[in-house]
Design an enzyme around this catalytic site. Structure first.
Site, short mmCIF file in Angstrom:
data_model
loop_
_atom_site.label_atom_id
_atom_site.label_comp_id
_atom_site.label_asym_id
_atom_site.label_seq_id
_atom_site.Cartn_x
_atom_site.Cartn_y
_atom_site.Cartn_z
N ASP A 1 25.36 32.64 17.40
CA ASP A 1 24.26 33.01 18.30
C ASP A 1 24.47 32.38 19.68
O ASP A 1 25.08 31.32 19.81
CB ASP A 1 22.93 32.55 17.68
N HIS B 1 29.35 38.80 24.44
CA HIS B 1 29.84 39.27 23.14
C HIS B 1 31.37 39.33 23.14
O HIS B 1 32.03 38.94 22.18
CB HIS B 1 29.26 40.64 22.80
N LEU C 1 42.47 32.54 3.05
CA LEU C 1 41.11 32.41 3.57
C LEU C 1 40.39 33.73 3.37
O LEU C 1 40.90 34.78 3.75
CB LEU C 1 41.14 32.04 5.06
C1 IPE Z 1 21.08 36.62 14.33
O1 IPE Z 1 20.99 36.45 15.71
C2 IPE Z 1 22.04 37.70 14.01
C3 IPE Z 1 23.42 37.50 14.42
C4 IPE Z 1 23.94 36.44 14.95
C5 IPE Z 1 24.27 38.60 14.16
P1 IPE Z 1 19.78 37.03 16.56
O2 IPE Z 1 19.96 36.49 17.92
O3 IPE Z 1 19.69 38.48 16.42
O4 IPE Z 1 18.52 36.36 15.83
P2 IPE Z 1 17.00 36.24 16.33
O5 IPE Z 1 16.51 37.60 16.60
O6 IPE Z 1 17.00 35.41 17.57
O7 IPE Z 1 16.29 35.55 15.21
C1 IPE Z 2 24.61 36.68 18.92
O1 IPE Z 2 24.31 36.42 20.26
C2 IPE Z 2 25.38 37.96 18.74
C3 IPE Z 2 24.61 39.02 18.07
C4 IPE Z 2 23.40 38.94 17.61
C5 IPE Z 2 25.29 40.29 17.93
P1 IPE Z 2 22.99 36.98 20.91
O2 IPE Z 2 23.29 38.32 21.50
O3 IPE Z 2 21.87 36.96 19.97
O4 IPE Z 2 22.76 35.94 22.09
P2 IPE Z 2 21.38 35.37 22.58
O5 IPE Z 2 20.67 34.79 21.41
O6 IPE Z 2 20.61 36.51 23.18
O7 IPE Z 2 21.76 34.34 23.60
MG MG Z 3 20.44 35.59 19.55
#
Ligand code: IPE
Ligand code: IPE
Ligand code: MG
Length: 257
Positions: A29, A46, A140
């Site tokens: 995240d 990303h 792995l």
């Molecule tokens: C959780 O991250 C899902 C992934 C990392 C794929 P999100 O950024 O979507 O989670 P919330 O919405 O903040 O809980």
């Molecule tokens: C996690 O990073 C990747 C996915 C959920 C695909 P985020 O896109 O949720 O990044 P933040 O949380 O908005 O910074």
């Molecule tokens: Mg996120």
């Protein structure tokens, strides 16, 4: 036929505490915030995050982690702007095309868990090919959770269990934990020993809700694109200091040492 349960459940038997987690599960995240902080589009975060995936896979291989599970796209991430969802899908396709050969050479077995049927046919095909190409590898076990939700997993497992055992409908009291777990989408792996979430949030966000029952939970503020080898080693060090009691007391643990 129900698949055989290959690993013990943490609620049915007390597992060990290996010094390096056998199974590490990560919520990657913070990509969006990493990019926003740099006045870049979220999608740049990303793209950068893919480099971290490479780094983490390599390091986990070197450290002797046997199962690495990465949350790439949740069943709730479809709620994001359509542009971002499309970019994520494209990135998924590109990464599979580019990386599978290298993963194969590193002895990595790739699996994707989640409701794959929702993806476009080309992506589904790439996933199928990547899984088949790496199926003989054992160094792995890398699992990508894509269109995955912990609740979806429990529901699909329940449905498949009942489809195979309609007699259970007449006798629900006979349903044991061990009857359900072989149908969970990660039945091939032990439950995670360590969970890491980057990006500062302290929640599970519908990740492996069944399997994390006794997992050690580690949260770091570091955004995923910045997550380094040093950061993983810090998490491993923290994990080693945990006393995993699985319901018992400290004194009992000391006695059995
Ligand atoms: C959780 O991250 C899902 C992934 C990392 C794929 P999100 O950024 O979507 O989670 P919330 O919405 O903040 O809980
Ligand atoms: C996690 O990073 C990747 C996915 C959920 C695909 P985020 O896109 O949720 O990044 P933040 O949380 O908005 O910074
Ligand atoms: Mg996120």
């Amino acid at each position: 036929m129900p698949p055989a349960a290959m690993h013990q459940s943490s609620t049915l038997a007390v597992p060990g505490h290996p010094s390096i987690p056998r199974h590490l599960a990560i919520i990657m995240d913070g990509n969006g915030r990493w990019a926003t902080q740099r006045f870049l589009p979220r999608t740049a975060g990303h793209a950068r995050g893919v480099q971290t995936v490479r780094r983490v896979v390599e390091l986990c291989g070197r450290r002797g982690v046997k199962y690495l599970t990465l949350f790439a796209f949740s069943s709730e991430n479809w709620r994001r702007p359509q542009e971002e969802v499309s970019l994520l899908m494209r990135l998924f396709v590109q990464t599979l095309e580019k990386e599978v050969g290298k993963l194969g050479e590193q002895g990595v077995r790739l699996r994707v868990v989640g409701d794959i049927a929702a993806f476009e046919p080309r992506l589904q095909e790439l996933i199928r090919v990547a899984e088949a190409r790496t199926a003989q590898n054992d160094a792995l076990h890398l699992t990508i959770a894509a269109n995955y939700g912990g609740r979806w997993d429990i529901l699909q497992a329940t449905r498949r269990m009942l489809a195979n055992h309609p007699e259970l409908l007449a006798d629900p009291g006979a349903i044991e934990e061990s009857a359900l777990t072989p149908y969970l989408s990660m039945a091939y792996a032990p439950e995670p020993d360590l969970f890491i979430r980057t990006g500062g949030e302290q929640r599970i966000s519908n990740f492996l809700v069944w399997q994390l029952a006794y997992t050690e939970l580690y949260f770091t503020d570091r955004y995923w694109p910045d997550f380094s080898a040093r950061d993983i080693d810090d998490a491993f060090e923290w994990y080693r200091t945990r006393e995993r009691r699985f319901g018992r007391t400290s004194a009992q643990l000391a006695g059995s040492a």
